[in-house]
Design an enzyme around this catalytic site. Structure first.
Site, short mmCIF file in Angstrom:
data_model
loop_
_atom_site.label_atom_id
_atom_site.label_comp_id
_atom_site.label_asym_id
_atom_site.label_seq_id
_atom_site.Cartn_x
_atom_site.Cartn_y
_atom_site.Cartn_z
CG LEU A 408 -34.76 5.59 -112.20
CD1 LEU A 408 -34.07 7.64 -111.26
CD2 LEU A 408 -32.91 4.79 -112.63
CG ASP A 409 -34.85 0.74 -107.49
OD1 ASP A 409 -36.07 -0.06 -108.53
OD2 ASP A 409 -33.94 0.06 -107.37
CG MET A 410 -40.35 5.33 -104.19
SD MET A 410 -41.41 4.62 -103.19
CE MET A 410 -42.54 5.50 -102.04
#
Length: 561
Positions: A408-410
């Site tokens: 997942l994106d940060m």
């Protein structure tokens, strides 16, 4: 702002309760200081009402000419007498000019008709015209055609003769075989001698053909080369003049910093991975603002940049919205120009390691599912090590894993699938490749959308000038599809379910914000919308076949917003 065009230092009526920032803005990730917001509103008021220049920003349906939105920058500065005001700048040129009153000048005016750059440009254009004239001449076109035809005719004749030689060779073989027993010894030897002569005949025919065509092609090449030499000489002259002109131009862009030190573009970019200054380097708003401030003894206090105009087709750019300085062109330049200034730390590097364990929402002997917090990495980054991966390595010290099946994106929170061994990892990865794993995200959009459901199909690629931002690109982008369903509207914001069909970087964020997507960014999106306390995007649901039990497993983690 009727006096805007007559001055470069624009006074600000600073509210008594509004104090100056303690440090200068970190230009690549910031929230505009209130003084920057005041200055930006003042400049925007001028842009809305000015009649000093004509430029089609795409805001007026009746506007003429090419639509070109612009980045504008403001820098709040302080005079020696402690008076506060701001400077204004635009990126590139505006209304085909560099010298609009009220805006700080460019470091070097490439549009000055008397300057060396325009003179050199005219000389290059003249060389281009000469090259184009030679390449379009009848003599040159005929010479090219003759050479091309000669080569084609040669290969045609060569193929025909080789086919004949092959046919004749077969016929000779057949004669040798069929007459072995039919003829007397003397007659058969005479036949063999005759067949040998035929073979030699075709050998020389092939040799003669090649030699004849070699001469004809050489003559055609010679005729073409006479003209090509002139063209190549002009092209080489153009190359050398262009390189010299570009180098001289880069030397004109000598940027100051707060210590009074100057470096030109060549020196600045020599230390970078690309080494050569990219096109347009030094023409953005931020370097212009710093340069004018330093040259005129003004102390930089804070700055901000905003977009003015219609959104471009590829980027996510909203009218009047603040954006960071560009990375590829400005980061090396501003890195030099901010030396000697007390600048805010890069907030992205201000990372608080999470000492508490991550929430595990499901676990068995083969896999687990973790609930990743927002602003926490899935895997270690260049400067930040702490991540879901490292946390799982600590948690599963005796396992042959852990192996993250996806990321997942940060800034995104939610469910991440982790395999405890290689076999489980491969099985789950196959399910992802086949798109049999179902995922659902919940997001809060910063506005209200009309359509209740649909599919977004916008191909994406990385923005090379502003990593990690993504661009919509139909030429080089990778396919990216997202289905969505509206859940409801709350306080002027829309809650939606996202069902990603593909899994591109920032896919949901761009598909939400882009004008050809939902045209409504996710609430709190610091890259494609307006920064908030957090990005309101959460991976809340996942469904897949368990690699060992073959049962369908469904896991839900409700959004924390």
């Amino acid at each position: 702002m009727s006096n805007f065009k007559n001055v470069l230092f624009h006074p600000i009526n600073q509210p008594k309760e509004l104090s100056l920032p303690k440090q200068f803005t970190f230009p690549f990730y910031y929230e505009p200081h209130e003084l920057s917001v005041l200055a930006a509103k003042d400049l925007q008021n001028y842009l809305e009402n000015q009649t000093d220049f004509t430029h089609n920003f795409g805001l007026n349906p009746e506007g003429q000419g090419l639509i070109i939105g612009k980045m504008f920058g403001i820098m709040v500065v302080q005079k020696n007498n402690r008076t506060i005001g701001y400077l204004a700048a635009f990126s590139g040129k505006l209304a085909e000019r560099n010298d609009l009153k009220g805006f700080v000048p460019t470091v070097y005016d490439t549009l000055d008709p008397r300057g060396f750059y325009k003179i050199g440009e005219r000389e290059l254009n003249e060389l281009n015209r000469k090259i184009e004239k030679l390449e379009a001449s009848q003599e040159y076109l005929i010479a090219k055609k003759n050479l091309q035809c000669s080569i084609e005719d040669y290969h045609t004749e060569l193929r025909t003769l080789k086919a004949t030689i092959k046919q004749k060779k077969g016929e000779r073989k057949e004669l040798r075989e069929s007459n072995k027993t039919n003829l007397s010894k003397e007659a058969y030897e005479n036949l063999l001698e005759d067949l040998k002569k035929q073979s030699i005949h075709y050998h020389f025919r092939l040799k003669d053909l090649k030699e004849a065509w070699r001469k004809r092609i050489a003559l055609a090449e010679s005729n073409l080369k006479e003209i090509q030499i002139s063209i190549d000489a002009l092209k080489e002259k153009r190359r050398l003049q262009s390189a010299s002109l570009q180098r001289r131009l880069h030397e004109q862009y000598a940027f100051l910093n707060a210590n009074g030190e100057a470096k030109d573009l060549l020196e600045i970019f020599k230390q970078t991975t690309i080494r050569i200054p990219p096109a347009g380097a030094g023409e953005c708003a931020a370097p212009k603002l710093f340069q004018y401030a330093y040259e005129n003894g003004l102390k930089p206090i804070t700055m901000a940049e905003f977009w003015w105009g219609a959104s471009p087709k590829s980027e996510v750019r909203k009218h009047k919205q603040f954006y960071p300085s560009c990375r590829s062109k400005c980061e090396p330049i501003l890195g030099h120009m901010m030396q000697g200034l007390d600048v805010e730390d890069n907030p992205i590097l201000e990372f608080n390691s999470k000492s508490e364990p991550l929430e595990i929402v499901y676990e068995d002997d083969y896999l687990l599912i973790v609930n990743k917090p927002n602003e926490f990495l899935s895997v270690p980054g260049k400067t930040i090590i702490d991540s879901v991966q490292t946390k799982m390595q600590q948690y599963l010290q005796h396992s042959s894993g852990p192996l993250l099946v996806h990321r997942l994106d940060m800034s995104t929170s939610g469910l991440i699938l982790v395999a405890k061994n290689e076999k489980t990892h491969k099985n789950l990865q196959k399910q992802f490749i086949k798109r049999s794993i179902k995922k659902r995200y919940v997001a809060l959009l910063d506005g209200v959308i009309e359509q209740q459901q649909g599919e977004i199909d916008l191909p994406l690629r990385v923005d090379l000038d502003n990593r990690p931002r993504q661009l919509v690109c139909y030429e080089h982008g990778k396919p990216a599809k997202t289905k969505y369903t509206v859940i409801g509207v709350e306080n002027g914001k829309t809650r939606v379910y996202f069902y990603p069909i593909t899994g591109r970087t920032h896919q949901l964020r761009v598909h939400a914000a882009h004008q050809d997507g939902l045209n409504t960014p996710i609430f709190g999106d610091d890259l494609y919308g307006t920064k908030g306390a957090r990005l309101h995007l959460h991976a809340e649901y996942i469904k897949f076949e368990h690699p060992v039990t073959q049962e369908m497993l469904e896991v839900v983690s409700k959004a924390p917003f």
